[in-house]
Motif scaffolding. Structure first.
Motif, PDB file in Angstrom:
ATOM      1  N   TYR A 167       0.814  -1.189   0.000  1.00 22.41           N
ATOM      2  CA  TYR A 167       0.000   0.000   0.000  1.00 22.41           C
ATOM      3  C   TYR A 167       0.854   1.248   0.000  1.00 22.41           C
ATOM      4  O   TYR A 167       0.768   2.098   0.869  1.00 22.41           O
ATOM      5  CB  TYR A 167      -0.997   0.001   1.161  1.00 22.41           C
ATOM      6  N   THR A 168       1.731   1.320  -0.985  1.00 21.43           N
ATOM      7  CA  THR A 168       2.508   2.523  -1.235  1.00 21.43           C
ATOM      8  C   THR A 168       2.067   3.081  -2.570  1.00 21.43           C
ATOM      9  O   THR A 168       2.108   2.394  -3.578  1.00 21.43           O
ATOM     10  CB  THR A 168       4.015   2.217  -1.279  1.00 21.43           C
ATOM     11  N   ARG A 169       1.644   4.301  -2.587  1.00 17.74           N
ATOM     12  CA  ARG A 169       1.152   4.925  -3.805  1.00 17.74           C
ATOM     13  C   ARG A 169       2.095   6.051  -4.193  1.00 17.74           C
ATOM     14  O   ARG A 169       2.048   7.131  -3.621  1.00 17.74           O
ATOM     15  CB  ARG A 169      -0.248   5.473  -3.562  1.00 17.74           C
ATOM     16  N   PRO A 170       2.999   5.837  -5.143  1.00 16.77           N
ATOM     17  CA  PRO A 170       3.929   6.897  -5.516  1.00 16.77           C
ATOM     18  C   PRO A 170       3.217   8.067  -6.165  1.00 16.77           C
ATOM     19  O   PRO A 170       2.155   7.928  -6.758  1.00 16.77           O
ATOM     20  CB  PRO A 170       4.868   6.200  -6.498  1.00 16.77           C
ATOM     21  N   VAL A 185     -11.340  -1.079 -11.616  1.00 13.73           N
ATOM     22  CA  VAL A 185     -11.614  -2.191 -10.690  1.00 13.73           C
ATOM     23  C   VAL A 185     -11.825  -1.578  -9.307  1.00 13.73           C
ATOM     24  O   VAL A 185     -12.291  -0.456  -9.195  1.00 13.73           O
ATOM     25  CB  VAL A 185     -10.463  -3.226 -10.687  1.00 13.73           C
ATOM     26  N   ALA A 186     -11.490  -2.313  -8.252  1.00 16.31           N
ATOM     27  CA  ALA A 186     -11.659  -1.787  -6.899  1.00 16.31           C
ATOM     28  C   ALA A 186     -10.800  -0.539  -6.703  1.00 16.31           C
ATOM     29  O   ALA A 186      -9.686  -0.450  -7.223  1.00 16.31           O
ATOM     30  CB  ALA A 186     -11.275  -2.850  -5.872  1.00 16.31           C
ATOM     31  N   ALA A 187     -11.329   0.404  -5.963  1.00 14.79           N
ATOM     32  CA  ALA A 187     -10.600   1.648  -5.705  1.00 14.79           C
ATOM     33  C   ALA A 187      -9.449   1.369  -4.740  1.00 14.79           C
ATOM     34  O   ALA A 187      -9.670   1.085  -3.568  1.00 14.79           O
ATOM     35  CB  ALA A 187     -11.544   2.692  -5.125  1.00 14.79           C
ATOM     36  N   TYR A 188      -8.214   1.464  -5.234  1.00 12.25           N
ATOM     37  CA  TYR A 188      -7.068   1.096  -4.404  1.00 12.25           C
ATOM     38  C   TYR A 188      -6.787   2.108  -3.298  1.00 12.25           C
ATOM     39  O   TYR A 188      -5.984   1.854  -2.402  1.00 12.25           O
ATOM     40  CB  TYR A 188      -5.817   0.925  -5.265  1.00 12.25           C
ATOM     41  N   ARG A 189      -7.457   3.259  -3.319  1.00 11.50           N
ATOM     42  CA  ARG A 189      -7.204   4.257  -2.282  1.00 11.50           C
ATOM     43  C   ARG A 189      -7.941   3.958  -0.979  1.00 11.50           C
ATOM     44  O   ARG A 189      -7.715   4.639   0.026  1.00 11.50           O
ATOM     45  CB  ARG A 189      -7.595   5.644  -2.774  1.00 11.50           C
ATOM     46  N   LEU A 190      -8.830   2.949  -0.973  1.00 13.81           N
ATOM     47  CA  LEU A 190      -9.635   2.696   0.222  1.00 13.81           C
ATOM     48  C   LEU A 190      -8.803   2.513   1.486  1.00 13.81           C
ATOM     49  O   LEU A 190      -9.150   3.084   2.529  1.00 13.81           O
ATOM     50  CB  LEU A 190     -10.549   1.488   0.000  1.00 13.81           C
ATOM     51  N   PRO A 191      -7.712   1.736   1.487  1.00  9.33           N
ATOM     52  CA  PRO A 191      -6.928   1.612   2.725  1.00  9.33           C
ATOM     53  C   PRO A 191      -6.438   2.951   3.249  1.00  9.33           C
ATOM     54  O   PRO A 191      -6.442   3.197   4.456  1.00  9.33           O
ATOM     55  CB  PRO A 191      -5.758   0.710   2.309  1.00  9.33           C
ATOM     56  N   TYR A 192      -6.016   3.841   2.324  1.00 12.60           N
ATOM     57  CA  TYR A 192      -5.531   5.150   2.738  1.00 12.60           C
ATOM     58  C   TYR A 192      -6.657   5.992   3.325  1.00 12.60           C
ATOM     59  O   TYR A 192      -6.464   6.725   4.293  1.00 12.60           O
ATOM     60  CB  TYR A 192      -4.924   5.896   1.552  1.00 12.60           C
ATOM     61  N   LEU A 193      -7.840   5.903   2.724  1.00 16.07           N
ATOM     62  CA  LEU A 193      -8.971   6.665   3.236  1.00 16.07           C
ATOM     63  C   LEU A 193      -9.367   6.173   4.622  1.00 16.07           C
ATOM     64  O   LEU A 193      -9.666   6.966   5.516  1.00 16.07           O
ATOM     65  CB  LEU A 193     -10.158   6.555   2.276  1.00 16.07           C
ATOM     66  N   ASN A 212      -4.741  -3.756  10.802  1.00 13.56           N
ATOM     67  CA  ASN A 212      -4.824  -4.786   9.771  1.00 13.56           C
ATOM     68  C   ASN A 212      -4.207  -4.436   8.422  1.00 13.56           C
ATOM     69  O   ASN A 212      -4.028  -5.333   7.593  1.00 13.56           O
ATOM     70  CB  ASN A 212      -6.294  -5.152   9.525  1.00 13.56           C
ATOM     71  N   LEU A 213      -3.896  -3.172   8.175  1.00 17.39           N
ATOM     72  CA  LEU A 213      -3.448  -2.776   6.838  1.00 17.39           C
ATOM     73  C   LEU A 213      -2.083  -2.112   6.833  1.00 17.39           C
ATOM     74  O   LEU A 213      -1.719  -1.443   5.867  1.00 17.39           O
ATOM     75  CB  LEU A 213      -4.487  -1.841   6.198  1.00 17.39           C
ATOM     76  N   MET A 214      -1.329  -2.304   7.892  1.00 21.40           N
ATOM     77  CA  MET A 214       0.028  -1.794   7.913  1.00 21.40           C
ATOM     78  C   MET A 214       0.918  -2.711   7.068  1.00 21.40           C
ATOM     79  O   MET A 214       0.533  -3.840   6.741  1.00 21.40           O
ATOM     80  CB  MET A 214       0.534  -1.706   9.351  1.00 21.40           C
ATOM     81  N   PRO A 215       2.114  -2.254   6.682  1.00 20.01           N
ATOM     82  CA  PRO A 215       2.970  -3.068   5.801  1.00 20.01           C
ATOM     83  C   PRO A 215       3.175  -4.499   6.277  1.00 20.01           C
ATOM     84  O   PRO A 215       3.119  -5.439   5.479  1.00 20.01           O
ATOM     85  CB  PRO A 215       4.282  -2.275   5.790  1.00 20.01           C
ATOM     86  N   ARG A 216       3.381  -4.705   7.589  1.00 21.63           N
ATOM     87  CA  ARG A 216       3.594  -6.059   8.083  1.00 21.63           C
ATOM     88  C   ARG A 216       2.379  -6.940   7.840  1.00 21.63           C
ATOM     89  O   ARG A 216       2.496  -8.121   7.499  1.00 21.63           O
ATOM     90  CB  ARG A 216       3.902  -6.031   9.582  1.00 21.63           C
ATOM     91  N   ASP A 217       1.179  -6.369   7.999  1.00 17.54           N
ATOM     92  CA  ASP A 217      -0.047  -7.139   7.819  1.00 17.54           C
ATOM     93  C   ASP A 217      -0.237  -7.562   6.366  1.00 17.54           C
ATOM     94  O   ASP A 217      -0.665  -8.682   6.080  1.00 17.54           O
ATOM     95  CB  ASP A 217      -1.248  -6.312   8.278  1.00 17.54           C
ATOM     96  N   VAL A 218       0.067  -6.650   5.442  1.00 21.58           N
ATOM     97  CA  VAL A 218      -0.078  -6.963   4.023  1.00 21.58           C
ATOM     98  C   VAL A 218       0.947  -8.020   3.613  1.00 21.58           C
ATOM     99  O   VAL A 218       0.641  -8.964   2.877  1.00 21.58           O
ATOM    100  CB  VAL A 218       0.079  -5.685   3.175  1.00 21.58           C
ATOM    101  N   TYR A 219       2.158  -7.871   4.105  1.00 24.82           N
ATOM    102  CA  TYR A 219       3.216  -8.850   3.837  1.00 24.82           C
ATOM    103  C   TYR A 219       2.805 -10.214   4.380  1.00 24.82           C
ATOM    104  O   TYR A 219       2.953 -11.245   3.719  1.00 24.82           O
ATOM    105  CB  TYR A 219       4.510  -8.372   4.496  1.00 24.82           C
ATOM    106  N   CYS A 220       2.263 -10.212   5.578  1.00 17.22           N
ATOM    107  CA  CYS A 220       1.826 -11.442   6.228  1.00 17.22           C
ATOM    108  C   CYS A 220       0.739 -12.131   5.415  1.00 17.22           C
ATOM    109  O   CYS A 220       0.758 -13.347   5.221  1.00 17.22           O
ATOM    110  CB  CYS A 220       1.313 -11.110   7.628  1.00 17.22           C
ATOM    111  N   TYR A 221      -0.221 -11.352   4.933  1.00 19.29           N
ATOM    112  CA  TYR A 221      -1.309 -11.937   4.142  1.00 19.29           C
ATOM    113  C   TYR A 221      -0.767 -12.646   2.907  1.00 19.29           C
ATOM    114  O   TYR A 221      -1.153 -13.778   2.600  1.00 19.29           O
ATOM    115  CB  TYR A 221      -2.305 -10.860   3.713  1.00 19.29           C
TER     116      TYR A 221
END
Length: 239
Positions: free
Chosen positions: A2-5, A108-116, A182-191
């Motif tokens: 979840y890094t959006r350059p 497709v799905a709005a990828y900004r949702l985690p940031y919002l 649930n959506l921090m970098p470690r959580d996404v990596y873990c998933y």
């Protein structure tokens, strides 16, 4: 992760500065008190779905409820005269000057949702057939406010939010808490570790290590994932 350059673009003394957006920067750059936020629904984005153009129609019909504009035309260039002019990009962090953030599908799905969710405002999310891995854990009117896919009840939902400020503030706090847990970098990596581990069990052909590939032994592989919450994989359609 979840890094959006290039989430925020600034022109300072002729120099273009691009700021990378991630979950940590979102949470550390929007400390505006709830009572100071503007009671409007905010949205910026490109024309990647018809409903986004419909949103502009709603915003123009209800300017006291919306601040919504298109920033680029690609899919509906022939309608730019009707739905333009294009609005300049603003810092994503400034989105949270507004209480209500609209999440509406693109291609497709709005990828900004985690940031919002990770911000300090409440999210109004469009009903959608698309999903990301965490969607099934989100509860409507607990973590976000839902609205119909055709936007037919969006005005009603914003008016409800304005009339129920205390309840909406709690929903915003719930959404942010969910993102933090649930959506921090470690959580996404873990998933993804859990996903690929389960996927590997279903391979029917022998795995061959080809030239240039590095074989990572299972024991070392497992150590990197630490306390991975693999139970989050059990209710998905990926496998």
């Amino acid at each position: 992760m979840y890094t959006r350059p290039e989430a925020s673009i600034f022109n300072i003394d002729g120099f273009i500065l691009r700021v990378t957006l991630d979950m940590l920067s979102v949470q550390s750059n929007n400390d505006i008190p709830w009572d100071v936020k503007k009671p409007k629904a905010f949205w910026r984005g490109r024309d990647s779905r018809r409903e986004r153009l419909d949103l502009i129609d709603l915003a123009r019909a209800h300017p006291h409820l919306f601040n919504a504009s298109l920033t680029n035309f690609f899919f509906f260039k022939e309608e730019e005269e009707q739905y333009g002019p294009k609005e300049k990009h603003i810092s994503f962090f400034n989105f949270f000057d507004y209480k209500y953030q609209i999440s509406i599908d693109g291609t497709v799905a709005a990828y900004r949702l985690p940031y919002l969710l990770g911000g300090s405002s409440v999210v109004l999310k469009q009903d959608s057939p698309y999903y990301e891995f965490f969607y099934h854990e989100l509860k409507p009117n607990v973590h976000y406010i839902p609205f119909k896919r055709d936007l037919s009840d969006l005005v009603e939902k914003i008016e409800w939010a304005r009339a129920n400020d205390d309840q909406v503030k709690i929903i915003a706090e719930n959404g942010r808490k969910y993102a933090q847990e649930n959506l921090m970098p470690r959580d996404v990596y873990c998933y993804h570790a859990a996903l690929f581990k389960e996927w590997s069990k279903r391979l029917t052909s022998e795995v061959r290590v080809r030239p240039g590939m590095e074989h990572v032994p299972i024991e070392e592989h497992e150590k990197r994932f630490g306390s991975c919450r693999c139970h989050r994989l059990t209710r998905h359609d990926e496998l």
